[in-house]
Design a protein around this motif. Structure first.
Motif, PDB file in Angstrom:
ATOM      1  N   THR A 178      72.004 -15.379 126.203  1.00 49.47           N
ATOM      2  CA  THR A 178      72.044 -16.012 124.891  1.00 49.47           C
ATOM      3  C   THR A 178      72.222 -17.512 125.072  1.00 49.47           C
ATOM      4  O   THR A 178      72.903 -17.962 125.996  1.00 49.47           O
ATOM      5  CB  THR A 178      73.206 -15.469 124.023  1.00 49.47           C
ATOM      6  OG1 THR A 178      74.442 -15.710 124.708  1.00 49.47           O
ATOM      7  CG2 THR A 178      73.060 -13.989 123.748  1.00 49.47           C
ATOM      8  N   SER A 221      71.133  -8.060 132.154  1.00 50.96           N
ATOM      9  CA  SER A 221      69.731  -8.474 131.988  1.00 50.96           C
ATOM     10  C   SER A 221      69.494  -9.128 130.636  1.00 50.96           C
ATOM     11  O   SER A 221      68.372  -9.154 130.125  1.00 50.96           O
ATOM     12  CB  SER A 221      68.806  -7.262 132.136  1.00 50.96           C
ATOM     13  OG  SER A 221      69.096  -6.316 131.118  1.00 50.96           O
ATOM     14  N   LYS A 222      70.567  -9.692 130.051  1.00 50.49           N
ATOM     15  CA  LYS A 222      70.452 -10.374 128.756  1.00 50.49           C
ATOM     16  C   LYS A 222      71.067 -11.755 128.846  1.00 50.49           C
ATOM     17  O   LYS A 222      71.962 -12.009 129.644  1.00 50.49           O
ATOM     18  CB  LYS A 222      71.135  -9.559 127.664  1.00 50.49           C
ATOM     19  CG  LYS A 222      70.465  -8.217 127.442  1.00 50.49           C
ATOM     20  CD  LYS A 222      71.067  -7.479 126.285  1.00 50.49           C
ATOM     21  CE  LYS A 222      70.313  -6.167 126.093  1.00 50.49           C
ATOM     22  NZ  LYS A 222      70.784  -5.422 124.945  1.00 50.49           N
ATOM     23  N   ASP A 272      68.235 -14.929 121.820  1.00 48.65           N
ATOM     24  CA  ASP A 272      68.727 -13.706 122.448  1.00 48.65           C
ATOM     25  C   ASP A 272      67.603 -13.213 123.346  1.00 48.65           C
ATOM     26  O   ASP A 272      66.546 -12.803 122.854  1.00 48.65           O
ATOM     27  CB  ASP A 272      69.087 -12.645 121.408  1.00 48.65           C
ATOM     28  CG  ASP A 272      70.330 -13.019 120.629  1.00 48.65           C
ATOM     29  OD1 ASP A 272      71.326 -13.386 121.257  1.00 48.65           O
ATOM     30  OD2 ASP A 272      70.288 -12.951 119.381  1.00 48.65           O
ATOM     31  N   LEU A 273      67.825 -13.277 124.645  1.00 49.94           N
ATOM     32  CA  LEU A 273      66.775 -13.011 125.617  1.00 49.94           C
ATOM     33  C   LEU A 273      67.056 -11.748 126.410  1.00 49.94           C
ATOM     34  O   LEU A 273      68.214 -11.425 126.683  1.00 49.94           O
ATOM     35  CB  LEU A 273      66.652 -14.197 126.581  1.00 49.94           C
ATOM     36  CG  LEU A 273      66.504 -15.577 125.961  1.00 49.94           C
ATOM     37  CD1 LEU A 273      66.631 -16.650 127.018  1.00 49.94           C
ATOM     38  CD2 LEU A 273      65.192 -15.690 125.215  1.00 49.94           C
ATOM     39  N   GLU A 274      65.979 -11.073 126.780  1.00 52.88           N
ATOM     40  CA  GLU A 274      66.098  -9.925 127.659  1.00 52.88           C
ATOM     41  C   GLU A 274      65.084 -10.104 128.796  1.00 52.88           C
ATOM     42  O   GLU A 274      63.958 -10.533 128.572  1.00 52.88           O
ATOM     43  CB  GLU A 274      65.821  -8.624 126.895  1.00 52.88           C
ATOM     44  CG  GLU A 274      66.224  -7.390 127.684  1.00 52.88           C
ATOM     45  CD  GLU A 274      66.222  -6.130 126.823  1.00 52.88           C
ATOM     46  OE1 GLU A 274      65.851  -5.071 127.394  1.00 52.88           O
ATOM     47  OE2 GLU A 274      66.554  -6.191 125.639  1.00 52.88           O
ATOM     48  N   ILE A 278      74.893 -15.387 130.495  1.00 53.07           N
ATOM     49  CA  ILE A 278      74.130 -14.290 131.094  1.00 53.07           C
ATOM     50  C   ILE A 278      75.039 -13.071 131.219  1.00 53.07           C
ATOM     51  O   ILE A 278      76.143 -13.161 131.770  1.00 53.07           O
ATOM     52  CB  ILE A 278      73.614 -14.672 132.499  1.00 53.07           C
ATOM     53  CG1 ILE A 278      72.894 -16.017 132.492  1.00 53.07           C
ATOM     54  CG2 ILE A 278      72.779 -13.535 133.094  1.00 53.07           C
ATOM     55  CD1 ILE A 278      71.461 -16.008 132.102  1.00 53.07           C
ATOM     56  N   TYR A 279      74.564 -11.931 130.704  1.00 51.56           N
ATOM     57  CA  TYR A 279      75.288 -10.659 130.816  1.00 51.56           C
ATOM     58  C   TYR A 279      74.302  -9.597 131.247  1.00 51.56           C
ATOM     59  O   TYR A 279      73.500  -9.132 130.437  1.00 51.56           O
ATOM     60  CB  TYR A 279      75.937 -10.276 129.479  1.00 51.56           C
ATOM     61  CG  TYR A 279      76.914 -11.315 128.992  1.00 51.56           C
ATOM     62  CD1 TYR A 279      78.220 -11.358 129.486  1.00 51.56           C
ATOM     63  CD2 TYR A 279      76.522 -12.276 128.071  1.00 51.56           C
ATOM     64  CE1 TYR A 279      79.111 -12.322 129.058  1.00 51.56           C
ATOM     65  CE2 TYR A 279      77.413 -13.247 127.633  1.00 51.56           C
ATOM     66  CZ  TYR A 279      78.699 -13.261 128.125  1.00 51.56           C
ATOM     67  OH  TYR A 279      79.580 -14.233 127.706  1.00 51.56           O
ATOM     68  N   ILE A 314      60.810 -13.005 131.169  1.00 55.95           N
ATOM     69  CA  ILE A 314      61.403 -12.675 129.879  1.00 55.95           C
ATOM     70  C   ILE A 314      60.561 -11.590 129.211  1.00 55.95           C
ATOM     71  O   ILE A 314      59.335 -11.676 129.180  1.00 55.95           O
ATOM     72  CB  ILE A 314      61.466 -13.932 128.974  1.00 55.95           C
ATOM     73  CG1 ILE A 314      62.369 -15.001 129.604  1.00 55.95           C
ATOM     74  CG2 ILE A 314      61.935 -13.573 127.568  1.00 55.95           C
ATOM     75  CD1 ILE A 314      63.799 -14.596 129.830  1.00 55.95           C
ATOM     76  N   LYS A 315      61.222 -10.571 128.698  1.00 58.84           N
ATOM     77  CA  LYS A 315      60.536  -9.527 127.925  1.00 58.84           C
ATOM     78  C   LYS A 315      60.362 -10.060 126.507  1.00 58.84           C
ATOM     79  O   LYS A 315      61.280  -9.978 125.682  1.00 58.84           O
ATOM     80  CB  LYS A 315      61.349  -8.233 127.941  1.00 58.84           C
ATOM     81  CG  LYS A 315      61.472  -7.636 129.323  1.00 58.84           C
ATOM     82  CD  LYS A 315      62.342  -6.395 129.298  1.00 58.84           C
ATOM     83  CE  LYS A 315      62.479  -5.836 130.709  1.00 58.84           C
ATOM     84  NZ  LYS A 315      63.431  -4.715 130.764  1.00 58.84           N
ATOM     85  N   LYS A 333      61.171  -7.984 123.423  1.00 53.70           N
ATOM     86  CA  LYS A 333      62.560  -7.592 123.210  1.00 53.70           C
ATOM     87  C   LYS A 333      63.478  -8.804 123.055  1.00 53.70           C
ATOM     88  O   LYS A 333      64.692  -8.650 122.924  1.00 53.70           O
ATOM     89  CB  LYS A 333      63.040  -6.713 124.365  1.00 53.70           C
ATOM     90  CG  LYS A 333      62.301  -5.395 124.429  1.00 53.70           C
ATOM     91  CD  LYS A 333      62.855  -4.516 125.512  1.00 53.70           C
ATOM     92  CE  LYS A 333      62.103  -3.187 125.499  1.00 53.70           C
ATOM     93  NZ  LYS A 333      62.646  -2.246 126.456  1.00 53.70           N
ATOM     94  N   SER A 334      62.909 -10.000 123.083  1.00 49.55           N
ATOM     95  CA  SER A 334      63.678 -11.230 122.951  1.00 49.55           C
ATOM     96  C   SER A 334      63.425 -11.846 121.579  1.00 49.55           C
ATOM     97  O   SER A 334      62.401 -11.595 120.950  1.00 49.55           O
ATOM     98  CB  SER A 334      63.274 -12.218 124.053  1.00 49.55           C
ATOM     99  OG  SER A 334      63.554 -11.674 125.319  1.00 49.55           O
TER     100      SER A 334
END
Length: 192
Positions: A152, A149-150, A189-191, A146-147, A31-32, A35-36
């Motif tokens: 929710t 590289s993101k 919200d994850l990246e 999952i979409y 996980i970044k 950016k999350s």
């Protein structure tokens, strides 16, 4: 000399066979954390409060682009109220970090470990996991989407299961308009 060559051949055969049948666990995507974002929202009789909390580390596991697992460490020291300013914000942040709520001096992190993942829709998965807050672990269930590289996810958590009882009508009578509801929400919200 012949024995040495035979032994080397046997070792090579064993190594080759072992690697040929070794199953690769899939792809681990870190996980970044910069950016999350994780947003919390708590509710009380007279309204609500919300804020953010930081992810210390985390990853999602995939096998052929199918989610198979994950694990997160939340930095409880980063609890931050975003709907208040000044002295009111400082007071609420301090109270949430105190032993009345999350006791961050003794419990600076919380963890979420996925225990079961199953596809529920095209880009969605139903996840069961173990959530640990204040040293107490309880099962949770939620949906993650999952979409690319993101990702929710939204979790509804009963804080009383983690010994966070302040202002709970489940434990204290006569709170009236000072009551705080037992459940709070986390929206991630994850990246990766």
């Amino acid at each position: 000399m012949k024995n040495t060559i035979k032994k080397l051949a046997i070792v090579a055969l064993v190594v080759f066979t072992t690697f040929s049948f070794t199953v690769i666990d899939g792809d681990k995507k870190e996980i970044k954390t910069d950016k999350s974002k994780v947003v919390w929202k708590g509710y009380k009789v007279t309204g609500s409060h919300e804020g953010t909390i930081g992810i210390k580390s985390g990853f999602l596991n995939f096998d052929n682009d199918v989610l198979t697992g994950g694990e997160f460490v939340i930095d409880m020291t980063t609890i931050n109220t975003t709907d208040l300013e000044g002295n009111y914000k400082d007071k609420l942040d301090g109270h949430l970090k105190s032993d009345d709520f999350f006791g961050i001096a003794d419990h600076p992190t919380a963890t979420l470990v996925f225990t079961d993942v199953s596809a529920s829709d095209k880009n969605a998965y139903t996840v069961s996991g173990d959530l640990t807050i204040k040293g107490k672990t309880n099962p949770v269930a939620f949906t993650i989407s999952i979409y690319g590289s993101k990702a929710t996810a939204t979790l509804k958590i009963d804080r009383t299961k983690y010994d966070v009882r302040y202002g709970s009508t489940s434990f204290f009578d006569g709170l009236k308009d000072k009551a705080i509801y037992d459940e709070f929400d986390l929206v991630s919200d994850l990246e990766f």
